[in-house]
Every structure is written in C-alpha cells, then in structure tokens.
Design a protein around this motif. Sequence first.
Motif, PDB file in Angstrom:
ATOM      1  N   LEU A 152      50.326  26.508  39.065  1.00 56.61           N
ATOM      2  CA  LEU A 152      50.360  27.818  39.712  1.00 56.61           C
ATOM      3  C   LEU A 152      49.445  28.822  39.032  1.00 56.61           C
ATOM      4  CD1 LEU A 152      54.190  28.225  40.408  1.00 56.61           C
ATOM      5  CD2 LEU A 152      52.414  27.276  41.910  1.00 56.61           C
ATOM      6  N   LEU A 153      49.012  28.519  37.815  1.00 57.33           N
ATOM      7  CA  LEU A 153      48.193  29.471  37.069  1.00 57.33           C
ATOM      8  C   LEU A 153      46.796  28.931  36.791  1.00 57.33           C
ATOM      9  CD1 LEU A 153      50.758  30.980  34.535  1.00 57.33           C
ATOM     10  CD2 LEU A 153      49.981  31.890  36.718  1.00 57.33           C
ATOM     11  N   ARG A 154      46.304  28.127  37.695  1.00 58.72           N
ATOM     12  CA  ARG A 154      44.934  27.639  37.563  1.00 58.72           C
ATOM     13  C   ARG A 154      43.952  28.765  37.871  1.00 58.72           C
ATOM     14  NH1 ARG A 154      44.932  22.099  40.944  1.00 58.72           N
ATOM     15  NH2 ARG A 154      45.823  23.519  42.476  1.00 58.72           N
ATOM     16  N   PRO A 155      42.700  28.641  37.373  1.00 56.97           N
ATOM     17  CA  PRO A 155      41.699  29.687  37.645  1.00 56.97           C
ATOM     18  C   PRO A 155      41.506  29.911  39.138  1.00 56.97           C
ATOM     19  CG  PRO A 155      40.911  28.167  35.953  1.00 56.97           C
ATOM     20  CD  PRO A 155      42.182  27.575  36.507  1.00 56.97           C
ATOM     21  N   GLY A 156      41.171  31.149  39.497  1.00 54.75           N
ATOM     22  CA  GLY A 156      40.861  31.464  40.883  1.00 54.75           C
ATOM     23  C   GLY A 156      42.016  31.977  41.703  1.00 54.75           C
ATOM     24  N   LEU A 159      44.695  36.745  39.733  1.00 55.22           N
ATOM     25  CA  LEU A 159      45.581  37.579  38.921  1.00 55.22           C
ATOM     26  C   LEU A 159      44.820  38.675  38.174  1.00 55.22           C
ATOM     27  CD1 LEU A 159      48.086  34.981  37.423  1.00 55.22           C
ATOM     28  CD2 LEU A 159      48.619  36.873  38.967  1.00 55.22           C
ATOM     29  N   ASP A 160      43.601  38.396  37.797  1.00 52.27           N
ATOM     30  CA  ASP A 160      42.818  39.407  37.080  1.00 52.27           C
ATOM     31  C   ASP A 160      42.470  40.601  37.964  1.00 52.27           C
ATOM     32  OD1 ASP A 160      41.256  37.396  38.444  1.00 52.27           O
ATOM     33  OD2 ASP A 160      39.464  38.369  37.654  1.00 52.27           O
ATOM     34  N   LYS A 161      42.617  40.437  39.265  1.00 54.27           N
ATOM     35  CA  LYS A 161      42.335  41.516  40.219  1.00 54.27           C
ATOM     36  C   LYS A 161      43.617  42.091  40.822  1.00 54.27           C
ATOM     37  CE  LYS A 161      37.816  39.609  41.421  1.00 54.27           C
ATOM     38  NZ  LYS A 161      37.892  38.488  40.455  1.00 54.27           N
ATOM     39  N   GLY A 162      44.767  41.740  40.241  1.00 54.78           N
ATOM     40  CA  GLY A 162      46.028  42.301  40.696  1.00 54.78           C
ATOM     41  C   GLY A 162      46.604  41.647  41.927  1.00 54.78           C
ATOM     42  N   ARG A 163      46.153  40.430  42.211  1.00 55.63           N
ATOM     43  CA  ARG A 163      46.710  39.719  43.361  1.00 55.63           C
ATOM     44  C   ARG A 163      46.938  38.260  42.967  1.00 55.63           C
ATOM     45  NH1 ARG A 163      41.145  40.179  44.811  1.00 55.63           N
ATOM     46  NH2 ARG A 163      40.168  38.115  45.041  1.00 55.63           N
ATOM     47  N   TYR A 164      47.717  37.570  43.795  1.00 54.96           N
ATOM     48  CA  TYR A 164      47.961  36.148  43.561  1.00 54.96           C
ATOM     49  C   TYR A 164      47.922  35.445  44.899  1.00 54.96           C
ATOM     50  CZ  TYR A 164      50.060  31.760  42.133  1.00 54.96           C
ATOM     51  OH  TYR A 164      50.273  30.426  41.893  1.00 54.96           O
ATOM     52  N   LEU A 283      48.943  30.400  29.453  1.00 58.66           N
ATOM     53  CA  LEU A 283      48.233  30.206  30.711  1.00 58.66           C
ATOM     54  C   LEU A 283      48.175  31.512  31.509  1.00 58.66           C
ATOM     55  CD1 LEU A 283      49.700  26.772  31.911  1.00 58.66           C
ATOM     56  CD2 LEU A 283      47.400  27.212  31.047  1.00 58.66           C
ATOM     57  N   LEU A 284      49.266  32.280  31.487  1.00 53.50           N
ATOM     58  CA  LEU A 284      49.270  33.567  32.195  1.00 53.50           C
ATOM     59  C   LEU A 284      48.263  34.522  31.562  1.00 53.50           C
ATOM     60  CD1 LEU A 284      50.448  35.578  34.236  1.00 53.50           C
ATOM     61  CD2 LEU A 284      52.235  36.104  32.552  1.00 53.50           C
ATOM     62  N   ASP A 285      48.252  34.599  30.249  1.00 47.81           N
ATOM     63  CA  ASP A 285      47.305  35.496  29.574  1.00 47.81           C
ATOM     64  C   ASP A 285      45.872  35.131  29.924  1.00 47.81           C
ATOM     65  OD1 ASP A 285      49.374  36.877  28.403  1.00 47.81           O
ATOM     66  OD2 ASP A 285      49.283  35.781  26.506  1.00 47.81           O
ATOM     67  N   GLU A 286      45.587  33.839  29.979  1.00 45.10           N
ATOM     68  CA  GLU A 286      44.227  33.400  30.310  1.00 45.10           C
ATOM     69  C   GLU A 286      43.873  33.735  31.757  1.00 45.10           C
ATOM     70  OE1 GLU A 286      40.636  31.963  29.089  1.00 45.10           O
ATOM     71  OE2 GLU A 286      42.453  32.210  27.865  1.00 45.10           O
ATOM     72  N   ALA A 287      44.845  33.536  32.670  1.00 45.54           N
ATOM     73  CA  ALA A 287      44.599  33.835  34.075  1.00 45.54           C
ATOM     74  C   ALA A 287      44.374  35.330  34.306  1.00 45.54           C
ATOM     75  CB  ALA A 287      45.765  33.344  34.928  1.00 45.54           C
ATOM     76  N   LEU A 288      45.057  36.158  33.532  1.00 42.75           N
ATOM     77  CA  LEU A 288      44.911  37.611  33.694  1.00 42.75           C
ATOM     78  C   LEU A 288      43.535  38.107  33.237  1.00 42.75           C
ATOM     79  CD1 LEU A 288      48.447  38.714  32.448  1.00 42.75           C
ATOM     80  CD2 LEU A 288      47.547  38.968  34.776  1.00 42.75           C
ATOM     81  N   LYS A 289      42.861  37.306  32.414  1.00 43.52           N
ATOM     82  CA  LYS A 289      41.511  37.684  31.961  1.00 43.52           C
ATOM     83  C   LYS A 289      40.467  37.403  33.027  1.00 43.52           C
ATOM     84  CE  LYS A 289      42.514  36.451  27.133  1.00 43.52           C
ATOM     85  NZ  LYS A 289      42.180  35.474  26.067  1.00 43.52           N
ATOM     86  N   GLY A 290      40.772  36.467  33.943  1.00 38.35           N
ATOM     87  CA  GLY A 290      39.821  36.111  34.986  1.00 38.35           C
ATOM     88  C   GLY A 290      38.818  35.082  34.525  1.00 38.35           C
TER      89      GLY A 290
END
Length: 290
Positions: A152-156, A159-164, A283-290
């Motif tokens: 669920l937290l793969r790149p793309g 999340l870094d843009k405030g959406r999922y 994984l969440l922290d990494e996804a939030l970075k984009g």
Amino acid sequence: MRCKTVLVLGATGRQGGSVARTLLNRGWGVRAFVRDPSTPAAAELGAAGARLASGTFDDTASLRAAMDEVHGVFSALPATLSAEDEVRHGTAIVDLAADEGIAHFVYSSGASAGTVPTGIARFDAKPRIEAHVHRLLPEATILRPSIFMDMLLRPGTGLDKGRYTSLVELDGAMQVVSVADIGRFVAAVFDDRDRFAGQVVPLASDRLTGLDLAAALTQASGRPIRYARLPDAVLSANPDLAHMAESLKCGPLSQPIDLDLMRAINPDLTSFRAWLATQGRPLLDEALKG
C-alpha cells in the motif's frame, strides 16, 4: 511436537523470514533454505538458531536434501518470478514433498486465487499450484494471504502531494495483512496440524475502505490525506491493475474474511493503524518524501 523441524523455503524473503523467526521464537526447529548463506539476512537467521541449507529452486538435489527428516515445509515463492517459473518451481516443490513423505506441507498462495482462469498468467499461476497441492498432498494446508500492507505504500501513491490513490472504491473495501501476522498465522497452523490439515485458509489482518485508508494515513502522517481511486484510464492501460480492481469489486478479493476468526488464530492481529505506527513507519516516511 516443538522439537520437530520445519523447512522454510525463501527464508530471507518477507514471508519466509517472518515465518522462520516466529517458529524459532515458539520453540520449533527451523531449517532455512537460502540462496547465499553469507548474506546478513541469512547470518541473522543462523544466529537466531536456524540451521541453514543453501541452494536454488532449480537445484532439485539441494531441495531434496533440505527436506530430509523434517516434519513440515513452508513454501512461499518470490514475487519476482515469472508466472511460468512460479508454476514450475511451485509444482516441483510439491512433487518433492510428496516423494519425501512430508507430514505437513503449508503453501502460501494468495487471496486473488480463484477457481475461474483469468487469462492473466501471473494470476493463474497460484491456482495451478494449489490444484497440484490438492492432487498430491491432500492433507496440506493452503494459505491465501490478502494484500500485503507493504504494497500500500509503494512509490507513486501521491502521499507526498497530500493524496493517496489505490484500487479500492471510496466506500468499497480491501483486506490487508501484515508480514508479521503471516509468521504468526503459519506458526499457529504448524502448532495444530489436526485442525488445519487439508484446509484452505484466507488470511487478513484488517479490512479498509478508501475512507479508512485516508483517515489512517492522515493520522499517521500528521497532514491531511485525500483518497481517490486510480482513474479508469490508468486501469484500462494495465491489465494486472484492472484485474485486481475488478476482483476487489466482485472477485476473490471481494470475499470478506472473518477478522474474529483471524484473531482467534492469531490473538496479536495487527491493524493497519498499528502497522503504520510500527513496522510500516519507515515506508510511510519514505512515501511522504515522494
């Protein structure tokens, strides 16, 4: 019973590693089948008490030797395999287990496995292996894990843009499982062969709608997260994604799994929110970075 040994195939992978560690913690003997015993992951298992057996899935002699005098075998194949190789290796492992008279064979399939061929090779591979298990090892246990929380937290995902963005409808639902729970489920299965022999057991840790995903990610990230389903144009361009989206609506992935039963098997069931706060946090922290 606890002095018996289980051969864990793919022991340095996500599922195999979780299974090996959990079995060791519960007093089982573990023989860990690894490609390279010198890797840090393999060395860590050895230090924890596992006996290492090296080889590849193409190496029939090494696989047969690894099965010598073990009580059980846990088989989970890497997601990186082609569908053809997955079926070839998966059925060959079943053949060897039958030849060696393994008392309890546990195969990790997938929740998307159905009875009707999809025409998509990678989705039809696991049902083909399941059919082979049923033919040669009728007392085996087949597990069908739901979508891994890690996926669920793969790149793309945005999340870094405030959406999922994901596959499930806003008010639809998907069932997910944590890798740690897979280890606990498998240990419970080996602990009680009589209960689980010959059974097909779907596995899930939590059930989430699109709105649930947005709420959980908002809480964990500390910023507003909006949820949207992947656009139809994206799904139509990707047969794998389109099949999964359809399966979540009316296929095998839409079938509800009794979470009370899951909790009875595994009292330490991991909710998605708890996972985000612990194993999933990096994984969440990494996804939030984009």
